[in-house]
Design an enzyme around this catalytic site. Structure first.
Site, mmCIF file in Angstrom:
data_model
loop_
_atom_site.group_PDB
_atom_site.id
_atom_site.type_symbol
_atom_site.label_atom_id
_atom_site.label_comp_id
_atom_site.label_asym_id
_atom_site.label_seq_id
_atom_site.Cartn_x
_atom_site.Cartn_y
_atom_site.Cartn_z
ATOM 1 N N PHE B 51 0.843 -1.201 0.000
ATOM 2 C CA PHE B 51 0.000 0.000 0.000
ATOM 3 C C PHE B 51 0.881 1.254 0.000
ATOM 4 O O PHE B 51 1.894 1.305 0.699
ATOM 5 C CB PHE B 51 -0.932 -0.018 1.219
ATOM 6 C CG PHE B 51 -1.985 1.041 1.136
ATOM 7 C CD1 PHE B 51 -3.062 0.891 0.267
ATOM 8 C CD2 PHE B 51 -1.892 2.200 1.881
ATOM 9 C CE1 PHE B 51 -4.031 1.881 0.146
ATOM 10 C CE2 PHE B 51 -2.858 3.196 1.765
ATOM 11 C CZ PHE B 51 -3.928 3.029 0.897
ATOM 12 N N ASP B 131 0.885 -5.104 7.906
ATOM 13 C CA ASP B 131 -0.226 -4.170 7.753
ATOM 14 C C ASP B 131 -1.496 -4.995 7.561
ATOM 15 O O ASP B 131 -1.622 -5.734 6.582
ATOM 16 C CB ASP B 131 0.021 -3.247 6.551
ATOM 17 C CG ASP B 131 -1.036 -2.152 6.438
ATOM 18 O OD1 ASP B 131 -2.192 -2.378 6.864
ATOM 19 O OD2 ASP B 131 -0.707 -1.079 5.916
ATOM 20 N N TYR B 156 -11.216 1.354 9.133
ATOM 21 C CA TYR B 156 -12.069 1.924 8.091
ATOM 22 C C TYR B 156 -12.699 0.832 7.226
ATOM 23 O O TYR B 156 -13.910 0.816 7.008
ATOM 24 C CB TYR B 156 -11.209 2.888 7.274
ATOM 25 C CG TYR B 156 -11.762 3.364 5.964
ATOM 26 C CD1 TYR B 156 -13.128 3.520 5.764
ATOM 27 C CD2 TYR B 156 -10.908 3.705 4.918
ATOM 28 C CE1 TYR B 156 -13.608 3.981 4.546
ATOM 29 C CE2 TYR B 156 -11.390 4.163 3.716
ATOM 30 C CZ TYR B 156 -12.736 4.296 3.528
ATOM 31 O OH TYR B 156 -13.216 4.758 2.336
ATOM 32 N N LYS B 157 -11.885 -0.116 6.772
ATOM 33 C CA LYS B 157 -12.342 -1.077 5.759
ATOM 34 C C LYS B 157 -13.431 -2.006 6.290
ATOM 35 O O LYS B 157 -14.595 -1.678 6.291
ATOM 36 C CB LYS B 157 -11.142 -1.889 5.260
ATOM 37 C CG LYS B 157 -10.204 -1.073 4.412
ATOM 38 C CD LYS B 157 -10.776 -0.900 3.014
ATOM 39 C CE LYS B 157 -10.069 0.267 2.319
ATOM 40 N NZ LYS B 157 -10.859 0.740 1.180
ATOM 41 N N ARG B 305 -11.834 -2.369 -8.252
ATOM 42 C CA ARG B 305 -11.844 -3.175 -7.032
ATOM 43 C C ARG B 305 -13.251 -3.166 -6.432
ATOM 44 O O ARG B 305 -13.791 -2.115 -6.112
ATOM 45 C CB ARG B 305 -10.844 -2.607 -6.022
ATOM 46 C CG ARG B 305 -10.737 -3.464 -4.767
ATOM 47 C CD ARG B 305 -9.739 -2.877 -3.800
ATOM 48 N NE ARG B 305 -10.258 -1.682 -3.147
ATOM 49 C CZ ARG B 305 -9.595 -0.988 -2.230
ATOM 50 N NH1 ARG B 305 -8.374 -1.365 -1.880
ATOM 51 N NH2 ARG B 305 -10.130 0.078 -1.684
#
Lengths: 336, 336
Positions: B51, B131, B156-157, B305
């Protein structure tokens, strides 16, 4: 949103303020960048009455970057003076990298002489970093007018962003190309959503963003900043002075006879928008006040800090708060 | 709240996770501390498909700490393999300080072999930092079981904390005394409200707090973590596999004939809870999808995505989303 805060309340130019992270993280990043920009100089000047997170960050940086702190020990009420700073600079000629102080002291509310201390720092070849947490939204700052290099602060106190609201970071335009952000995050990348190889910071203050800013926190802070800009810093300052003058008059009339002393400067021009009163049992009194519905802060060893936020605090609340304190501290019943 | 996330979803022990700051800031702090703990070693191993914020932070640290990055160039769909990491470690014997990868790749969803890579790193004397941003709340992690040293991630995800929700940081208990937090903030101080002189970190993971955590962001993240723990990571994983299998079947039936290819591993065990589909005009198609009410992410150069969050995404939504994409990409009308 950085520009709304910067130009609307702090006297900055556009593109000099960005809102993100916490005061601690932003202070670390600016202090770290300042030390990197003054590699041959060993000392950081700050004071022992400075807000804890600033002191702790500087201790970590001094350890990790092989620097030392030249501590000032100012008067606990009046805070660091121009003479205090001048003496520290003279004690370490050509060897001070950074001077950093709070503009308004978090305990006594003393206002430091931002203009003269910034000039002194510059004359000695140092960078100057101000913590505005207790001044933004309560007193005029004038960053551009006074040639301030660097500043940080929170939107929690007088900007009403709520606990842990996002912080802000200011870098004078002329310094932006010289200083390097130690935490290179994807929100500071010039072509963020290309997600390409190699960090290339966005031009201007945007390159100092790190990770994704917290949207919930920003939404609350934005509203707090907006209403402060709408009210205007001069009107806010005038009400702040009136509120603290009134609190001091009530202290003198009702608390001083009970053994309290004033922990803030008496001169309005030298004081922000909070007032501290001192007595040796301040810790227990603070607890009793909270139970009675008045919420101040205890500040060790002996201070009760009364935060009088001009936008949201009324004069009757000041009277009620100090009346309640007088009653709890053994005085006649409130209203008597 | 760190323990709820750590023990409830990540397989950590109590007092190994703290929730604060952003993934970028937490990643910086752990990577920085890891380098300090391996002073004689020059290299950081990571991959070019990692990332962006992780790569950019590492570039800044390498610059500031006089280290170098040994870049892996893994297969874009399958991500870095155990052999890729082994080769990098053999190329720099006794000279790798830190191995750091994403557990689930943000673009292809490939799951890295966390167990074997952690073992390899340890055998080479390096610390290993994962991560977890795209795995926490979607696939089991097993931090304690696999002896992971360090980890970060966002809420968040799949934890549904909202944009810019606070991040978390994990340090294996045995390492907590050895590693030093480069950003010494007042929330990490043992006697925080004494506000005394000299930073003394709180024992345990609490010493890694920095400034005041953002309460609004934490409140949202707490709810997201709570419902995920309540659902259970095994049930979440089972639904994640079913959703992505269904999306791949729809890709094969409706998108592949239109010139799309799959950008994620076909084997369910090697894939997290999102699916990427590729075609050269992916950027424009993503924009058209958003206008049609389907919100994916474009990932350069050619990927769309589709994030299939097990807690909130239903099978009919997958069908509708891919049907809409097929129609926009020139296929027969959805439902035809």
């Amino acid at each position: 949103m950085g520009d709304l805060l910067g130009t609307g309340l702090l006297g900055a130019n556009p593109d000099e303020i960005v809102i993100c992270d916490s005061t601690t993280v932003d202070f670390y990043r600016l202090a770290s960048a300042a030390l990197e920009a003054r590699p041959g100089r060993r000392f950081i000047v700050t004071d022992r009455a400075n807000f804890p997170t600033d002191r702790y960050v500087l201790e970590g940086l001094a350890r990790d970057r092989d620097r030392a702190i030249a501590w000032l020990d100012p008067d606990p009420i009046d805070g660091p003076t121009v003479d205090d700073v001048a003496a520290a600079l003279e004690a370490h000629p050509d060897d001070v990298a950074l001077v950093t102080l709070s503009h308004v002291n978090y305990r006594s509310a003393a206002i430091a002489d931002l203009h003269s201390i910034t000039e002194l720092g510059h004359a000695a070849g140092a960078l100057v970093l101000w913590d505005l947490s207790h001044s933004a939204g309560s007193v005029p700052v004038g960053l551009a007018e006074h040639g301030v290099d660097l500043a940080v602060g929170c939107t929690y106190k007088y900007l009403n962003g709520g606990p842990g609201a996002p912080a802000y970071l200011y870098i004078r335009s002329e310094l932006q190309a010289e200083l390097r952000n130690p935490i290179q995050g994807w929100f500071g990348q010039a072509d963020q959503f290309e997600m390409g190889q190699g960090f290339r910071p966005m031009a201007g203050i945007g390159g100092w963003l790190t990770g994704t800013p917290g949207i919930l926190g920003l939404a609350a802070a934005e509203e707090g900043i907006r209403v402060s800009v709408e009210a205007g810093i001069d009107a806010i300052r005038a009400k702040g002075i009136a509120l603290t003058e009134y609190a001091i008059a009530l202290h003198d009339a009702r608390l001083a006879p009970l053994g309290f002393s004033l922990g803030s400067p008496r001169e309005a021009a030298r004081r922000g928008s909070h007032v501290s009163v001192r007595r040796s049992d301040a810790r227990g009194l603070t607890q009793a006040l909270i139970e009675a519905g008045v919420v101040p802060d205890f500040r060790a060893p002996d201070s009760i800090r009364l935060g009088l936020s001009p936008l949201s605090t009324g004069f009757t609340e000041v009277a009620r708060g100090i009346g309640t304190l007088a009653r709890l501290a053994g005085g006649p019943a409130a209203g008597a």
